[in-house]
Enzyme design. Structure first.
Site, mmCIF file in Angstrom:
data_model
loop_
_atom_site.group_PDB
_atom_site.id
_atom_site.type_symbol
_atom_site.label_atom_id
_atom_site.label_comp_id
_atom_site.label_asym_id
_atom_site.label_seq_id
_atom_site.Cartn_x
_atom_site.Cartn_y
_atom_site.Cartn_z
ATOM 1 N N SER A 66 54.679 47.497 13.254
ATOM 2 C CA SER A 66 53.547 47.277 14.160
ATOM 3 C C SER A 66 52.197 47.092 13.485
ATOM 4 O O SER A 66 51.208 46.821 14.171
ATOM 5 C CB SER A 66 53.449 48.430 15.159
ATOM 6 O OG SER A 66 54.423 48.293 16.147
ATOM 7 N N LYS A 78 43.145 52.005 16.735
ATOM 8 C CA LYS A 78 44.156 51.724 17.763
ATOM 9 C C LYS A 78 44.096 52.793 18.855
ATOM 10 O O LYS A 78 43.829 53.968 18.574
ATOM 11 C CB LYS A 78 45.540 51.693 17.107
ATOM 12 C CG LYS A 78 46.668 51.200 18.006
ATOM 13 C CD LYS A 78 47.987 51.136 17.236
ATOM 14 C CE LYS A 78 49.139 50.608 18.070
ATOM 15 N NZ LYS A 78 50.409 50.561 17.321
ATOM 16 N N SER A 87 52.857 46.180 17.538
ATOM 17 C CA SER A 87 52.108 46.635 18.692
ATOM 18 C C SER A 87 50.612 46.799 18.447
ATOM 19 O O SER A 87 49.834 46.893 19.394
ATOM 20 C CB SER A 87 52.669 47.975 19.160
ATOM 21 O OG SER A 87 52.498 48.961 18.156
#
Lengths: 489, 104
Positions: A186, A87, A162
């Protein structure tokens, strides 16, 4: 093992790739090359899923070659040659770390996150940085400054967020493992939306050195896996105390892969009624019931329990997280790193830089967080939220003290929604209704596929007491094997 | 406790965020919409309940206030917006506008 991996070819699992590399069947460079080919086939880049933001193929292949010649990682590492995506809010030395934000566009970190170092030390190759909601604020990856990511199961829908880009590259088959981060769900929510496995470890289980802070009392690095086994290998590699992060716990790390094949006889799995409200889609309820039946057949007892403060989690979360974010994001001021928008003097530079650099949702949350911390409102909002948070954590403590070993719930109240479907901020926040509780209490939790509704994956969530990831993985492995191909139907 | 436009402008100043008049108006509605949902907390009895100061079994540990700075693998000028002689250049303070050293 084949039924566990459902429809996935075993040679693209983390275990399969590492075995082929260790056996000398393929090189780490070839494994990385194959990942890029799978990514191209699934169009994970900006012209397709927009899941992968930053890559440098030549540098990645060079690194994979270097691994083979300079070290013995590839001879023995659990992740020998395994391609992994990370990420965009987790620091890497060669690829940018932009947090999905204009304010950090092009920023390359001068240090590497401990989790990334540990993956590389186990032989992994980092193949790219994945799209995300800006500064991890969102539940759909629509808040990225670099455009929304799309769900590989249905490109008209969001992958969740997210960490939506990480979920999408795993679901698209490019990599068996990806790193994400969790503040309120997330990792688990996008895992559920994309039909893969996502784990949020216990608060303190994984070092956060190199994770760009959002809400420090909630943040934790998490792991996506195509299967439970992939996620177990990933987590056991990155877990454990790190001197660079004082909040990382000095608690021994078990080899979670050894939980495979564990008996569930005598295990008590709680079914918290608050996670099965009347508004829950009946088809999601059915998939959960099927999972409970599978647990019973495996010898576990399913017990009805109550976590009475569950419905307060979203109000508490959306006070505590923005409050902490308003403090953590003060560092992005155009002085030390990232974007600087020159203006007349220091204060004007701060304001010009932050106004141009932050997107709409980040601005909204900073203002909300600043408001609930400001004089006159602190007691009514922030202090009250922290007290209610204690009650939410006590709910978990009490249910686990009563002899319940694990909890099982739906991960989300609905399957993946279409892009643009949730315009109201609070409606979007409600996506985290079943996941934010675990972050507030600091307990570990994971999502895995338990079926599909209208062709869209549904996730089931296991929640465990602090540092009991091994037992959680044991149940997850068993459920995955019991459901087999049904997990995707 | 409805948020007013003055509140929005006040917290925007505190947070060093420039907000246009139009956006400030929208934010009044958005923040009130969100905070309206927080009213559920008002009804909860928290008499004698400690505010959470950390999570999990370990509280909130602090790092030792000593030690060497974190090692940087890239030089300062690779990531800082403006540097000179190994130092980060900081925009001048508005109150020091007459200062002879020009930093931008």
């Amino acid at each position: 093992m084949s039924e566990r991996r459902a429809a996935r070819p075993p040679e693209t699992s983390a275990r399969g790739i590492a075995e082929r590399v260790r056996d000398g069947d393929i090189t780490a460079e070839r494994a990385a090359r194959e990942a890029f080919v799978r990514g191209d086939d699934a169009r994970v880049g900006p012209d397709g899923l927009n899941a992968l933001l930053w890559t440098d193929r030549e540098a990645t292949l060079d690194a994979a070659r270097g691994h083979a010649t300079e070290s013995d990682f590839v001879d023995r590492g659990d992740l020998a040659g395994v391609p992994i995506a990370v990420k965009d809010n987790i620091a890497t030395l060669t690829l940018p770390t932009s947090c999905g934000s204009r304010i950090l566009e092009g920023y390359v970190s001068p240090f590497e996150a401990t989790a990334v170092t540990r993956l590389r030390n186990a032989g992994a190759t980092i193949v790219g940085k994945t799209n995300m909601d800006e500064f991890a604020m969102g539940s759909s990856t629509e808040n990225s400054a670099f455009g929304p990511a799309r769900n590989p199961r249905d490109r008209s829908r969001v992958p969740g967020g997210s960490s939506g880009g990480s979920a999408a590259v795993v679901a698209a088959g490019m990599v068996p493992i990806a790193l994400g981060s969790e503040t309120g769900g997330s990792v688990r929510q996008p895992a559920a939306f994309c039909g893969i496995v996502g784990v949020k470890p216990t608060y303190g289980r994984v070092s956060r050195y190199g994770l760009v802070a959002f809400a420090s009392s909630l943040d934790q690095i998490g792991v996506f896996g195509a299967t439970v086994d992939d996620a177990a290998i990933g987590l056991q590699t990155i877990a454990g105390r790190d001197v660079m992060d004082a909040t990382s716990a000095d608690v021994p790390v078990e080899r979670y892969v050894e939980a495979s094949g564990a008996s569930l006889a005598g295990l008590v799995i709680g079914r918290p009624k608050e996670y099965f409200p009347d508004f829950l889609d009946a088809r999601i309820r059915e998939k959960c019931d099927r999972a409970f039946d599978a647990f019973r057949k495996l010898g576990a007892e399913v017990r009805d329990v109550s976590l009475p403060h569950t419905d307060l989690a979203i109000p508490v979360y959306y006070i505590v997280a923005p409050a902490e974010a308003s403090s953590n994001l003060a560092r992005f001021d155009g002085v030390r790193y990232g974007l600087r928008v020159p203006a007349d003097g220091l204060a004007a530079t701060y304001e010009a830089t932050r106004s141009r650099g932050f997107g709409k949702e980040v601005t909204r949350r900073i203002l909300l967080g600043t408001y609930v911390l400001s004089a006159g409102y602190y007691d009514a909002y922030y202090k009250k939220a922290q007290q209610v948070r204690t009650l939410i954590a006590d709910d978990f403590r009490e249910v686990f003290a009563s002899g319940v070993h694990l909890l099982f719930t739906p991960t989300t109240p609905s399957p993946a929604f279409p892009l643009g479907a949730k315009a109201d901020p609070y409606e979007m926040y409600m996506s985290d209704i079943f996941t934010a509780t675990a972050n507030l209490a600091g307990v570990p939790a994971m999502s895995q596929p338990i079926g599909a509704v209208d062709g869209l994956p549904i996730g089931g969530q296991l929640i465990a007491p602090h540092f009991d990831e091994a037992r959680m993985f044991g149940a997850a492995y068993a459920l995955e094997a019991a459901l087999g191909a049904e997990a995707l139907r | 406790m409805a948020v007013t436009i003055d509140d929005v402008k006040h917290v925007a100043r505190l947070a060093r965020l420039g907000v246009t008049e139009e956006r400030a108006g929208e934010l009044v509605a958005e923040l009130n919409g969100i905070l309206g949902h927080m009213a559920a907390l008002e009804k909860v009895d928290v008499e004698g309940v400690m505010a959470a100061d950390g999570v999990g079994a370990l509280g909130m540990p602090l790092r030792v206030d000593s030690g060497a700075p974190y090692p940087l693998r890239h030089p300062l000028d690779a990531f800082a917006p403006a540097t000179r002689d190994g130092f980060i250049l900081v925009p001048r303070l508005a109150s020091h506008e007459d200062a002879s050293e020009e930093t931008e």
